[in-house]
Design a protein around this motif. Structure first.
Motif, PDB file in Angstrom:
ATOM      1  N   VAL A 349      28.680 -71.725  30.482  1.00 53.43           N
ATOM      2  CA  VAL A 349      27.461 -71.709  31.850  1.00 53.43           C
ATOM      3  C   VAL A 349      27.046 -73.015  31.645  1.00 53.43           C
ATOM      4  O   VAL A 349      25.764 -73.345  32.568  1.00 53.43           O
ATOM      5  N   ILE A 350      26.464 -73.574  30.148  1.00 54.84           N
ATOM      6  CA  ILE A 350      25.419 -74.221  29.959  1.00 54.84           C
ATOM      7  C   ILE A 350      26.072 -75.207  31.168  1.00 54.84           C
ATOM      8  O   ILE A 350      25.196 -76.356  31.068  1.00 54.84           O
ATOM      9  N   SER A 351      27.447 -75.768  30.470  1.00 50.75           N
ATOM     10  CA  SER A 351      27.897 -77.004  30.435  1.00 50.75           C
ATOM     11  C   SER A 351      27.663 -77.259  32.469  1.00 50.75           C
ATOM     12  O   SER A 351      27.640 -78.494  32.875  1.00 50.75           O
ATOM     13  N   ILE A 352      27.384 -76.500  33.067  1.00 51.97           N
ATOM     14  CA  ILE A 352      27.486 -76.170  34.560  1.00 51.97           C
ATOM     15  C   ILE A 352      26.193 -76.288  35.151  1.00 51.97           C
ATOM     16  O   ILE A 352      25.520 -77.280  35.711  1.00 51.97           O
ATOM     17  N   ARG A 367      30.108 -69.250  43.288  1.00 53.36           N
ATOM     18  CA  ARG A 367      31.380 -70.318  42.638  1.00 53.36           C
ATOM     19  C   ARG A 367      32.035 -69.801  41.446  1.00 53.36           C
ATOM     20  O   ARG A 367      33.189 -70.877  42.090  1.00 53.36           O
ATOM     21  N   PHE A 368      31.493 -69.013  41.230  1.00 60.27           N
ATOM     22  CA  PHE A 368      32.655 -69.081  39.857  1.00 60.27           C
ATOM     23  C   PHE A 368      32.534 -67.391  39.459  1.00 60.27           C
ATOM     24  O   PHE A 368      32.615 -67.651  38.410  1.00 60.27           O
ATOM     25  N   ARG A 437      22.277 -70.725  43.575  1.00 60.18           N
ATOM     26  CA  ARG A 437      21.213 -72.196  43.259  1.00 60.18           C
ATOM     27  C   ARG A 437      22.493 -73.040  43.169  1.00 60.18           C
ATOM     28  O   ARG A 437      22.909 -72.772  42.814  1.00 60.18           O
ATOM     29  N   THR A 438      22.114 -74.549  43.733  1.00 65.75           N
ATOM     30  CA  THR A 438      22.878 -75.938  42.857  1.00 65.75           C
ATOM     31  C   THR A 438      21.834 -76.416  41.504  1.00 65.75           C
ATOM     32  O   THR A 438      20.719 -76.357  41.001  1.00 65.75           O
ATOM     33  N   TYR A 439      23.478 -76.905  40.706  1.00 68.11           N
ATOM     34  CA  TYR A 439      22.818 -77.663  39.287  1.00 68.11           C
ATOM     35  C   TYR A 439      23.089 -79.096  39.168  1.00 68.11           C
ATOM     36  O   TYR A 439      24.330 -79.244  39.974  1.00 68.11           O
ATOM     37  N   VAL A 440      22.948 -79.209  37.945  1.00 67.73           N
ATOM     38  CA  VAL A 440      23.019 -81.121  38.107  1.00 67.73           C
ATOM     39  C   VAL A 440      24.445 -80.854  37.445  1.00 67.73           C
ATOM     40  O   VAL A 440      24.969 -81.920  38.473  1.00 67.73           O
ATOM     41  N   GLY A 441      24.863 -80.512  36.979  1.00 68.22           N
ATOM     42  CA  GLY A 441      25.848 -80.387  36.255  1.00 68.22           C
ATOM     43  C   GLY A 441      26.910 -79.800  36.817  1.00 68.22           C
ATOM     44  O   GLY A 441      28.224 -79.925  35.944  1.00 68.22           O
ATOM     45  N   GLU A 442      27.514 -79.614  37.929  1.00 63.14           N
ATOM     46  CA  GLU A 442      28.278 -78.407  38.941  1.00 63.14           C
ATOM     47  C   GLU A 442      29.183 -78.969  39.100  1.00 63.14           C
ATOM     48  O   GLU A 442      30.500 -78.815  38.653  1.00 63.14           O
ATOM     49  N   LYS A 444      30.651 -81.930  37.779  1.00 68.72           N
ATOM     50  CA  LYS A 444      31.030 -82.767  36.949  1.00 68.72           C
ATOM     51  C   LYS A 444      31.583 -82.030  35.933  1.00 68.72           C
ATOM     52  O   LYS A 444      32.799 -81.829  34.873  1.00 68.72           O
ATOM     53  N   ALA A 445      31.496 -81.004  35.271  1.00 68.67           N
ATOM     54  CA  ALA A 445      32.135 -79.674  34.159  1.00 68.67           C
ATOM     55  C   ALA A 445      33.292 -79.102  34.742  1.00 68.67           C
ATOM     56  O   ALA A 445      33.134 -79.293  35.513  1.00 68.67           O
ATOM     57  N   PRO A 446      34.266 -79.908  34.102  1.00 65.46           N
ATOM     58  CA  PRO A 446      36.015 -79.307  34.292  1.00 65.46           C
ATOM     59  C   PRO A 446      35.456 -77.521  34.230  1.00 65.46           C
ATOM     60  O   PRO A 446      36.172 -77.174  32.628  1.00 65.46           O
ATOM     61  N   VAL A 447      35.174 -77.360  34.694  1.00 64.67           N
ATOM     62  CA  VAL A 447      34.811 -75.392  34.067  1.00 64.67           C
ATOM     63  C   VAL A 447      35.979 -74.944  34.300  1.00 64.67           C
ATOM     64  O   VAL A 447      36.699 -73.729  33.825  1.00 64.67           O
ATOM     65  N   LYS A 448      37.213 -75.030  34.874  1.00 65.69           N
ATOM     66  CA  LYS A 448      38.337 -74.767  35.409  1.00 65.69           C
ATOM     67  C   LYS A 448      39.068 -75.190  33.784  1.00 65.69           C
ATOM     68  O   LYS A 448      39.850 -73.647  32.620  1.00 65.69           O
TER      69      LYS A 448
END
Lengths: 495, 113
Positions: A349-352, A367-368, A437-442, A444-448
C-alpha cells in the motif's frame, strides 16, 4: 542423521558468509539466497517430521555429555517455530527482490538478513542459557544493521533508541544469567530445571522468584510486553517493509518463546510469578488495543497489534493448563505468519500511495482488487474469524482461561478480538473503499510481483486454519513438553 | 570480598543509570560502557571469588578458580565491544546527519523523514 537439527543454523550461516563475497553481484546474491532459503525450509520440515516420529532431538556439540557441553535441543515447539521462521524468511526474501532497492542490496543486505536468521533459528534451538544470550546478540546485531541500513534520518534516530534499549536489556540478561549461575551452578537448561526442582521441595526459594522476574523483564523488553513496549512503535516505524515484516514476525516472538521456555521449564514451582505474567499479559492486550484503535496510520495500527498478540500468547502461557498452552502455541505460529503478511501488504500500500496516513488513502480496491481482498482475508484471520487461522488458537486460549477460572483475562481476550477487528477494518474501509484517487507511485509500483509474497503467506495461514485437524497433533506434542518439563529433561540428560 | 565487589558493582550500575538518563548521546554511550563493566564484574563475582590457581593445567596446584565465568565474560566482552563500536559509529553518523547530539531533539515520526 543426528546432525540434522543444526542445519537450520548452519545453512543460513554459510549463506551469509558466501553472500559477503558476492556483494556487487546482485543476481548471484539473489540466486544463492533463494536456494539456501528453500534448503532451510526443507531441513526444518525434516526436523518437524523427525521430532514427530522419534520425540525430542538433542545434539551434544563436540560429543561433550549434556550438562558440560553446549546442547542443541529441538522439541516440537522449537521445530515448528524454526519451520515458520524459514517460511517467513523465504517470503520476505522474495518480497525484498522487488522492493529493497539496489543501494541496500549492494551493502550486504542479504548477508545481514541471513545472519538474522542464524540468530533466530539458534535462539529457538539452543538448550543452553548462555548460548541463548549469544544467539540473541547475533539476532540483535543483525537487526541493528537492518534497521539502520540506508541511513535516512528517521532510521538513524530510531536506531539509536532501539540500540540503547537492547544494550540495557542484554546487560540485564547477563546479570540474570550470573545470578542464576550462582544459585544453581549450571548453564544447561535441562540441568538448571532439574537443580531447581531439587531445591524447590517446599516451594521455590525467594531468590529464584527474583530471578524469574528479572528474566521476565529481560525477555519482556525483547518481546514488548506491557510496561516495556515503549521502544517498539518508534523503532518499528523506521525500517522498510520487508525488514519490518521480519522484525514484526520474528524478533518479538523470540522474546515470547524465551519467556515460555524459561517459565515452563524453570519457574513452574511458583504460581505467583505466573500471576505477574498474567497481569502483564492482560495489560499488554489492553494497551495494545488502545494504541491500535487510536492511530490513523496503517503502520502504527499493525505495530500495536503485535503488542496485543504478544499479550494474548503470554496470557495463554500464564494460565498453564493443557488447553491454554495448546492454544498459545497455535496462536504463536498463526501470529508470526499473519503479522508478516500484514506488514508486507502495508508495504505494498505504501509503495502505491507513498504515504502511510490513512486519511490520504481511499478507493484502492477499484484498481487493486487483488490487494484489497488479500488484505481483507488477512484482517479476518488476524481477528480470528472461524475458518481462518486465528480462530482455533484464540478459542483454546479462551477455553483454557475459563477452565482455569481466570474469567477476566478470557473476557478481555475475547473483547480484544473485536477491537482488533475494528482497527484493521478501519484500514480496509477507509483505505480500500471510498472515492477513487490517483497516487504518485501508482504507475511505478510493481504491485503484481510484490503481491506474490503476502499472498503466499495468507494462503499458508488459511490452510493452517482449515487444516487444523491435521496440525493439532503436532501442536499437542509441543504443548505436552511445555506442561511436563520432565520429558524435556529426560531427553537432554540421558542417564 | 564478594561484599566489597557487590558494592563496587552497585556503584558502577548507579553511575551507568545516571549517565544513561542524561541528554547527551556521548554520556549515554559512556553509561553503556560502565553498565557492561558492571555486568562482567558481576559474572566474575557470582561465580565465587575463592583463592585458587589460574585455570591453566600444567602445575600441580591444589585447586583452581572456576574457569566457566571467565569464559562467559570473555564472550560477553567481545560482544559488548562489537555493539559499542557500532553504537559509536552510529552516534557519529547521526551527529553528521541530524546535526545534534541531544537526544531530546531526536523526536517525532511523521513529518521530518
Amino acid at each position: 542423521m543426528t546432525n540434522l537439527i543444526i542445519l537450520p543454523i548452519l545453512i543460513p550461516l554459510f549463506t551469509g558468509v558466501i553472500l559477503i563475497f558476492l556483494n556487487n553481484r546482485i543476481m548471484a546474491q539473489r540466486v544463492v539466497a533463494s536456494i539456501s532459503s528453500i534448503g532451510t525450509i526443507i531441513a526444518a520440515w525434516l526436523i518437524v517430521q523427525k521430532v514427530r516420529t522419534d520425540g525430542i532431538q538433542s545434539l551434544n556439540i563436540s560429543s561433550w555429555d549434556a550438562p558440560f557441553g553446549i546442547t542443541l535441543v529441538s522439541d516440537m515447539l522449537s521445530a515448528l517455530l524454526v519451520l515458520t521462521t524459514s517460511i517467513i524468511a523465504f517470503v520476505c526474501l522474495i518480497y525484498s527482490f522487488k522492493s529493497i532497492g539496489e543501494e541496500r542490496e549492494k551493502y550486504y543486505y542479504y548477508a545481514v538478513f541471513y545472519f538474522l536468521l542464524v540468530g533466530v533459528n539458534g535462539a529457538f534451538t539452543t538448550g543452553d542459557i548462555f548460548n541463548l544470550f549469544v544467539f540473541f546478540e547475533v539476532m540483535l546485531m543483525s537487526s541493528y544493521v537492518l534497521l539502520v541500513l540506508g541511513g535516512t534520518k528517521i532510521q538513524l534516530r530510531e536506531s539509536i533508541k532501539y540500540l540503547l534499549v537492547n544494550v540495557i536489556s542484554s546487560a540485564l540478561f547477563i546479570i540474570a544469567v550470573a545470578y542464576l549461575y550462582s544459585v544453581v551452578g549450571t548453564l544447561n537448561m535441562a540441568h538448571i530445571s532439574a537443580r531447581i526442582n531439587e531445591i524447590s521441595v517446599n516451594g521455590m526459594p525467594g531468590i529464584l522468584t527474583v530471578i524469574a522476574v528479572l528474566f521476565l523483564i529481560v525477555f519482556g523488553l525483547k518481546g514488548a510486553i506491557f510496561p516495556l513496549y515503549f521502544w517498539m512503535p518508534g523503532s518499528y516505524y523506521a525500517p522498510p517493509a520487508p525488514v519490518l515484516a521480519l522484525f514484526g514476525a520474528l524478533l518479538t516472538k523470540v522474546g515470547v518463546y524465551s519467556i515460555t521456555r524459561t517459565y515452563t521449564l524453570f519457574f513452574y514451582h511458583d504460581m505467583d510469578t505466573f500471576g505477574i505474567l498474567s497481569i502483564l499479559a492482560i495489560l499488554s492486550i489492553v494497551f495494545g488495543v488502545i494504541g491500535a484503535i487510536a492511530y490513523w496510520d496503517i503502520k502504527n495500527i499493525i505495530i500495536y497489534n503485535i503488542i496485543v498478540a504478544v499479550g494474548v500468547i503470554l496470557y495463554g502461557i500464564s494460565v498453564l493448563n493443557t488447553a491454554s498452552i495448546t492454544g498459545a502455541v497455535y496462536y504463536l505460529m498463526h501470529d508470526m505468519l499473519i503479522k508478516a503478511a500484514l506488514f508486507l501488504l502495508v508495504g505494498v500500500v505504501i509503495s502505491i500511495t507513498g504515504t502511510s496516513n490513512l486519511r490520504n488513502i481511499s478507493g484502492l480496491i477499484n484498481r487493486f482488487p487483488g490487494l484489497g481482498w488479500t488484505f481483507f482475508i488477512a484482517a479476518l484471520a488476524l481477528a480470528g474469524i472461524p475458518p481462518l487461522s486465528g480462530f482455533v488458537g484464540k478459542l483454546l486460549i479462551v477455553q483454557g482461561g475459563f477452565e482455569g477460572e481466570s474469567f477476566l483475562g478470557a473476557f478481555i481476550t475475547l473483547m480484544s478480538s473485536l477491537l482488533v477487528l475494528f482497527s484493521v477494518m478501519k484500514i480496509f474501509i477507509n483505505g480500500f473503499w471510498g472515492k477513487d484517487r490517483t497516487y504518485v507511485g501508482e504507475e511505478k509500483a510493481p504491485v503484481k510481483q510484490l503481491l506474490i509474497a503476502p499472498v503466499i503467506l495468507v494462503v499458508t495461514s488459511a490452510l493452517y486454519g482449515i487444516g487444523s485437524e491435521f496440525i493439532l497433533p503436532y501442536i499437542t506434542q509441543a504443548a505436552d513438553t511445555l506442561i511436563d518439563p520432565n520429558i524435556y529433561i529426560n531427553a537432554v540428560i540421558k542417564e | 570480598m564478594e561484599i566489597l565487589m557487590a558494592f563496587v558493582i552497585g556503584i558502577l550500575f548507579m553511575t551507568a543509570t545516571y549517565l544513561m538518563l542524561s541528554k547527551s548521546l556521548l554520556r549515554i554511550i559512556v553509561g553503556t560502557g560502565l553498565l557492561s563493566h558492571g555486568a562482567h564484574l558481576l559474572i566474575l563475582t557470582m561465580g565465587g571469588l575463592k583463592r585458587g590457581a589460574a585455570p591453566i593445567l600444567g602445575g600441580n596446584e591444589e585447586g583452581y578458580t572456576d574457569p566457566l565465568p571467565q569464559a562467559l565474560i570473555l564472550t560477553a566482552i567481545v560482544i559488548s565491544f562489537g555493539v559499542t563500536a557500532f553504537f559509536l559509529v552510529l552516534a557519529y553518523r547521526s551527529y553528521q546527519e541530524l546535526g545534534t547530539d541531544n537526544v531530546e531533539e531526536m523526536r517525532g515520526t511523521e513529518k521530518d523523514d
